[in-house]
Design a protein around this motif. Structure first.
Motif, PDB file in Angstrom:
ATOM      1  N   SER A  10      14.574  -3.973  21.468  1.00  0.00           N
ATOM      2  CA  SER A  10      14.504  -4.631  22.771  1.00  0.00           C
ATOM      3  C   SER A  10      14.346  -3.600  23.880  1.00  0.00           C
ATOM      4  N   ASN A  12      15.466  -4.134  26.759  1.00  0.00           N
ATOM      5  CA  ASN A  12      16.639  -4.377  27.599  1.00  0.00           C
ATOM      6  C   ASN A  12      17.659  -3.253  27.377  1.00  0.00           C
ATOM      7  N   ASP A  14      20.652  -3.012  28.030  1.00  0.00           N
ATOM      8  CA  ASP A  14      21.989  -3.472  27.645  1.00  0.00           C
ATOM      9  C   ASP A  14      22.102  -3.798  26.155  1.00  0.00           C
ATOM     10  N   ARG A  15      20.992  -3.769  25.431  1.00  0.00           N
ATOM     11  CA  ARG A  15      20.996  -4.096  24.002  1.00  0.00           C
ATOM     12  C   ARG A  15      21.285  -2.857  23.157  1.00  0.00           C
ATOM     13  N   ASN A  18      18.294  -0.893  21.848  1.00  0.00           N
ATOM     14  CA  ASN A  18      17.738   0.011  22.849  1.00  0.00           C
ATOM     15  C   ASN A  18      18.519   1.320  22.873  1.00  0.00           C
TER      16      ASN A  18
END
Length: 119
Positions: A10, A12, A14-15, A18
């Protein structure tokens, strides 16, 4: 350089996928990624279509069991040295398939393994 595929990547920040991609790259791994949406993490591109990778060291799974089904044959085809089931990605059906094809796996957190230099 050991090659790692992050499956369920992802863009993102916050994932955990990642964060794992960034940490893998920082530790010197060659990082490949496959996710639902195209994007990037730093200079690493997230692909949306399955692609071949030769001499793959590990697959780090960040998909829940239901979302892994479409990737069963792909995972087996890649013949990684191991598959890591990150928290939330545990899947006894896929574990049985990996056993059948003699592909080792572990239920662990990629980020923790990296912090302990155990990947």
């Amino acid at each position: 350089m050991k090659k790692v595929l992050v499956l369920g990547a992802s863009p993102n920040v916050d994932r955990y996928s990642n964060m794992a991609m960034k940490k893998l790259e920082a530790k010197g791994f060659t990082v490949f990624s496959l996710g639902k949406r195209k994007g990037s993490v730093g200079t690493m591109k997230i692909e949306t279509e399955q692609f071949p990778i030769e001499n793959l060291y590990a697959i780090s799974l960040y998909l829940n069991a239901a979302n892994q089904v479409d990737y069963y044959s792909y995972i087996v085809q890649l013949k990684p040295e191991k598959v890591i089931f990150n928290p939330g990605a545990e899947n006894r059906s896929l574990e049985a398939i990996l056993d059948k094809h003699e592909i080792p796996f572990e239920r662990a957190c990629t980020l923790v393994l990296l912090n302990l230099d155990q990947l």
